[in-house]
Each structure stands twice: as C-alpha cells, then as structure tokens.
Motif scaffolding. Sequence first.
Motif, PDB file in Angstrom:
ATOM      1  N   VAL A   1       7.490 127.627  72.740  1.00  0.00           N
ATOM      2  CA  VAL A   1       6.249 127.490  71.974  1.00  0.00           C
ATOM      3  C   VAL A   1       5.558 128.846  71.884  1.00  0.00           C
ATOM      4  CG1 VAL A   1       4.069 126.254  71.737  1.00  0.00           C
ATOM      5  CG2 VAL A   1       6.011 125.140  72.864  1.00  0.00           C
ATOM      6  N   LEU A   2       5.244 129.274  70.660  1.00  0.00           N
ATOM      7  CA  LEU A   2       4.497 130.501  70.422  1.00  0.00           C
ATOM      8  C   LEU A   2       3.135 130.112  69.871  1.00  0.00           C
ATOM      9  CD1 LEU A   2       4.438 133.616  70.315  1.00  0.00           C
ATOM     10  CD2 LEU A   2       5.356 133.451  67.982  1.00  0.00           C
ATOM     11  N   ASP A   3       2.082 130.344  70.669  1.00  0.00           N
ATOM     12  CA  ASP A   3       0.736 129.897  70.323  1.00  0.00           C
ATOM     13  C   ASP A   3      -0.223 131.069  70.142  1.00  0.00           C
ATOM     14  OD1 ASP A   3       0.857 127.055  70.277  1.00  0.00           O
ATOM     15  OD2 ASP A   3       1.006 127.041  72.460  1.00  0.00           O
ATOM     16  N   TYR A   4      -1.134 130.906  69.167  1.00  0.00           N
ATOM     17  CA  TYR A   4      -2.281 131.793  69.030  1.00  0.00           C
ATOM     18  C   TYR A   4      -3.533 130.995  69.381  1.00  0.00           C
ATOM     19  CZ  TYR A   4      -6.333 133.957  66.892  1.00  0.00           C
ATOM     20  OH  TYR A   4      -7.597 134.463  66.680  1.00  0.00           O
ATOM     21  N   HIS A   5      -4.430 131.590  70.168  1.00  0.00           N
ATOM     22  CA  HIS A   5      -5.678 130.941  70.545  1.00  0.00           C
ATOM     23  C   HIS A   5      -6.862 131.852  70.222  1.00  0.00           C
ATOM     24  CE1 HIS A   5      -2.865 128.634  73.095  1.00  0.00           C
ATOM     25  NE2 HIS A   5      -3.767 127.665  73.016  1.00  0.00           N
ATOM     26  N   TYR A   6      -7.920 131.228  69.731  1.00  0.00           N
ATOM     27  CA  TYR A   6      -9.201 131.919  69.640  1.00  0.00           C
ATOM     28  C   TYR A   6     -10.099 131.336  70.714  1.00  0.00           C
ATOM     29  CZ  TYR A   6     -13.712 133.628  68.198  1.00  0.00           C
ATOM     30  OH  TYR A   6     -14.941 134.233  68.197  1.00  0.00           O
ATOM     31  N   ASN A   7     -10.611 132.202  71.587  1.00  0.00           N
ATOM     32  CA  ASN A   7     -11.444 131.761  72.702  1.00  0.00           C
ATOM     33  C   ASN A   7     -12.915 132.055  72.397  1.00  0.00           C
ATOM     34  OD1 ASN A   7      -9.187 130.967  74.368  1.00  0.00           O
ATOM     35  ND2 ASN A   7      -8.793 133.140  74.696  1.00  0.00           N
ATOM     36  N   LEU A   8     -13.659 131.012  72.110  1.00  0.00           N
ATOM     37  CA  LEU A   8     -15.085 131.134  71.807  1.00  0.00           C
ATOM     38  C   LEU A   8     -15.858 131.124  73.123  1.00  0.00           C
ATOM     39  CD1 LEU A   8     -17.329 131.115  69.599  1.00  0.00           C
ATOM     40  CD2 LEU A   8     -17.362 128.634  69.852  1.00  0.00           C
ATOM     41  N   GLY A   9     -16.387 132.288  73.521  1.00  0.00           N
ATOM     42  CA  GLY A   9     -17.064 132.403  74.801  1.00  0.00           C
ATOM     43  C   GLY A   9     -18.383 131.648  74.846  1.00  0.00           C
ATOM     44  N   LEU A  10     -18.596 130.913  75.934  1.00  0.00           N
ATOM     45  CA  LEU A  10     -19.841 130.172  76.139  1.00  0.00           C
ATOM     46  C   LEU A  10     -20.767 130.906  77.103  1.00  0.00           C
ATOM     47  CD1 LEU A  10     -18.391 126.559  76.461  1.00  0.00           C
ATOM     48  CD2 LEU A  10     -19.293 127.681  74.415  1.00  0.00           C
ATOM     49  N   SER A  11     -20.202 131.412  78.197  1.00  0.00           N
ATOM     50  CA  SER A  11     -20.998 132.149  79.177  1.00  0.00           C
ATOM     51  C   SER A  11     -20.090 133.062  79.982  1.00  0.00           C
ATOM     52  CB  SER A  11     -21.745 131.193  80.118  1.00  0.00           C
ATOM     53  OG  SER A  11     -20.828 130.474  80.929  1.00  0.00           O
TER      54      SER A  11
ATOM     55  N   GLY B   1     -19.343 149.950  93.705  1.00  0.00           N
ATOM     56  CA  GLY B   1     -18.277 149.074  94.170  1.00  0.00           C
ATOM     57  C   GLY B   1     -17.629 148.340  93.006  1.00  0.00           C
ATOM     58  N   LYS B   2     -16.830 147.355  93.357  1.00  0.00           N
ATOM     59  CA  LYS B   2     -16.104 146.577  92.357  1.00  0.00           C
ATOM     60  C   LYS B   2     -16.605 145.135  92.336  1.00  0.00           C
ATOM     61  CE  LYS B   2     -11.867 149.317  92.449  1.00  0.00           C
ATOM     62  NZ  LYS B   2     -10.387 149.289  92.603  1.00  0.00           N
ATOM     63  N   LYS B   3     -16.692 144.592  91.129  1.00  0.00           N
ATOM     64  CA  LYS B   3     -17.146 143.219  90.945  1.00  0.00           C
ATOM     65  C   LYS B   3     -16.101 142.422  90.162  1.00  0.00           C
ATOM     66  CE  LYS B   3     -22.043 144.523  90.721  1.00  0.00           C
ATOM     67  NZ  LYS B   3     -23.302 144.429  89.917  1.00  0.00           N
ATOM     68  N   SER B   4     -16.307 141.129  90.103  1.00  0.00           N
ATOM     69  CA  SER B   4     -15.452 140.251  89.306  1.00  0.00           C
ATOM     70  C   SER B   4     -16.293 139.562  88.248  1.00  0.00           C
ATOM     71  CB  SER B   4     -14.779 139.191  90.183  1.00  0.00           C
ATOM     72  OG  SER B   4     -13.861 139.791  91.073  1.00  0.00           O
ATOM     73  N   ALA B   5     -15.712 139.340  87.091  1.00  0.00           N
ATOM     74  CA  ALA B   5     -16.371 138.614  86.004  1.00  0.00           C
ATOM     75  C   ALA B   5     -15.606 137.328  85.745  1.00  0.00           C
ATOM     76  CB  ALA B   5     -16.425 139.461  84.740  1.00  0.00           C
ATOM     77  N   VAL B   6     -16.333 136.283  85.384  1.00  0.00           N
ATOM     78  CA  VAL B   6     -15.734 134.988  85.058  1.00  0.00           C
ATOM     79  C   VAL B   6     -16.235 134.565  83.690  1.00  0.00           C
ATOM     80  CG1 VAL B   6     -15.486 132.574  85.708  1.00  0.00           C
ATOM     81  CG2 VAL B   6     -15.559 134.331  87.486  1.00  0.00           C
ATOM     82  N   ARG B   7     -15.313 134.290  82.769  1.00  0.00           N
ATOM     83  CA  ARG B   7     -15.653 133.901  81.399  1.00  0.00           C
ATOM     84  C   ARG B   7     -15.292 132.428  81.175  1.00  0.00           C
ATOM     85  NH1 ARG B   7     -15.410 136.597  76.214  1.00  0.00           N
ATOM     86  NH2 ARG B   7     -16.055 138.457  77.357  1.00  0.00           N
ATOM     87  N   HIS B   8     -16.234 131.670  80.600  1.00  0.00           N
ATOM     88  CA  HIS B   8     -16.012 130.273  80.212  1.00  0.00           C
ATOM     89  C   HIS B   8     -15.953 130.212  78.687  1.00  0.00           C
ATOM     90  CE1 HIS B   8     -17.028 128.854  84.311  1.00  0.00           C
ATOM     91  NE2 HIS B   8     -17.889 129.862  84.293  1.00  0.00           N
ATOM     92  N   SER B   9     -14.882 129.598  78.149  1.00  0.00           N
ATOM     93  CA  SER B   9     -14.694 129.586  76.698  1.00  0.00           C
ATOM     94  C   SER B   9     -14.152 128.245  76.232  1.00  0.00           C
ATOM     95  CB  SER B   9     -13.711 130.686  76.265  1.00  0.00           C
ATOM     96  OG  SER B   9     -14.111 131.952  76.710  1.00  0.00           O
ATOM     97  N   VAL B  10     -14.402 127.960  74.948  1.00  0.00           N
ATOM     98  CA  VAL B  10     -13.723 126.873  74.253  1.00  0.00           C
ATOM     99  C   VAL B  10     -12.550 127.490  73.501  1.00  0.00           C
ATOM    100  CG1 VAL B  10     -13.899 125.090  72.483  1.00  0.00           C
ATOM    101  CG2 VAL B  10     -15.804 125.496  74.043  1.00  0.00           C
ATOM    102  N   SER B  11     -11.365 126.919  73.662  1.00  0.00           N
ATOM    103  CA  SER B  11     -10.157 127.510  73.111  1.00  0.00           C
ATOM    104  C   SER B  11      -9.611 126.661  71.966  1.00  0.00           C
ATOM    105  CB  SER B  11      -9.101 127.645  74.211  1.00  0.00           C
ATOM    106  OG  SER B  11      -7.925 128.225  73.707  1.00  0.00           O
ATOM    107  N   PHE B  12      -9.363 127.313  70.816  1.00  0.00           N
ATOM    108  CA  PHE B  12      -8.772 126.675  69.654  1.00  0.00           C
ATOM    109  C   PHE B  12      -7.370 127.280  69.438  1.00  0.00           C
ATOM    110  CE2 PHE B  12     -13.329 126.888  69.146  1.00  0.00           C
ATOM    111  CZ  PHE B  12     -13.677 125.582  68.817  1.00  0.00           C
ATOM    112  N   GLY B  13      -6.331 126.438  69.463  1.00  0.00           N
ATOM    113  CA  GLY B  13      -4.985 126.958  69.400  1.00  0.00           C
ATOM    114  C   GLY B  13      -4.154 126.380  68.265  1.00  0.00           C
TER     115      GLY B  13
END
Length: 211
Positions: free
Chosen positions: A47-57, A194-206
């Motif tokens: 399966v070859l998929d393209y996704h658009y990830n619409l970021g929420l926060s 220092g170093k931090k981490s980021a977390v992204r929440h998104s709705v994904s359309f594939g």
Amino acid sequence: MMTRLMSFLLLAGCTSLASQAVNPKSSDTPALQVSTSQLKNSRFHIVLDYHYNLGLSQRIGSQTQGRNETYRMGGNSLHLTALYDFTEKFSAGAGIGADRYTNTDFNTFPVYAAFRYRPLSRIPAAYVYTNAGYGLFKSVNIYAGWVGDLGIGYQYMLRKHFGLNFQLGYNLKEFAGIESYAYDPSTGQTTFLGKKSAVRHSVSFGFGLVF
C-alpha cells in the motif's frame, strides 16, 4: 429445396447454441474458477499512501499551542506499507514513511507496525486501523520520536493486485531532541537551555493505491 436447406441450418444452429448454454466448454470453466479463487485468496498487498495531517495542537516543553491564524499547523506524508491478511478480518504488516510537518517545521522518517481489523462482515472493505512506530535517521533537520495512528479506512480492490485505499484518523507525533536557546538582547548573547520534545496532535486524511 433452398427453403428446406435454410430451415435445416437454422435448426442446427439453434441446437448448437442450446447445447453450449447447457454444457459450456470445459476450457472456459476452469479459467473463471481460477480467476475467482485467486481474487479471494490474494493475501499479500503493498500500500502506497499519501496523508495530509491537519494539526490541532502542539506542545513544546511546557507550552501548548493551539491551531489559530498564526499557527496553521499542517503536514504531508508518504507511507509505504506491506500487509498480510492472516484471516478474513485481521491484517498486519510493517512500513516506512517520509513525513514533513509544517508550522512549526519538522522532518521525520518513521518505521512502524501496521494493524487492520474488519469488523463488519457485510462491508468487508471497511476496516479500523492503528500504526505504531518510531522516527529514525536523526540529524540536524530530521527528528526522531514516537508516532501513532488510529482511525477508519476503506479499501476497494479493482483487480487482484490493484485497488484504492481511503483513511480518516488521528495522528500523534513526537519530535525528540529539539534544541532550545535563550537570547539576551542587552548582551547579544545566546544561551543554550537544553533539549526539549514536541508533541503534535493532528487529524489525518489519507488516499492511496493498493498493489
């Protein structure tokens, strides 16, 4: 004489057609059976998929950014997944992706395990899915971190090894090792915090192709 000959040929033709309808040729029947059997028993797919990830926060360290006119978080991803149908309802496999998240910009190359379950016998093409993996190839512009997906999909096969795939789901992505700096305008010095981490929440359309 000509009328009798025409009647005889017409009767012979009708008899031949009726015989073929009742007893089709043996050479035609196996081909149809093989085609149907192969279609039902096709278990391995790419399966070859393209996704658009619409970021929420997005959360970076202790700060959380919501989607607004300033932060129009988005993203594009291309995933290649190998799946095997263990049963009529359950499939599993593995894949690799190339993801580009925007505003804030992050690049990541996740490797993941993929699982699908088809709960509806009346709609066997519909399924629920989940992916779980980790981003590899960490460098200056590429970030590591955990990745997860959860959603629903629909796979419509046009042939034995060609079909269309549609997905709608939730995407969770971590970007680890983001360097943080503080700039002091009075001295013109930059201090590494220092170093931090980021977390992204998104709705994904594939949308994708199945082979």
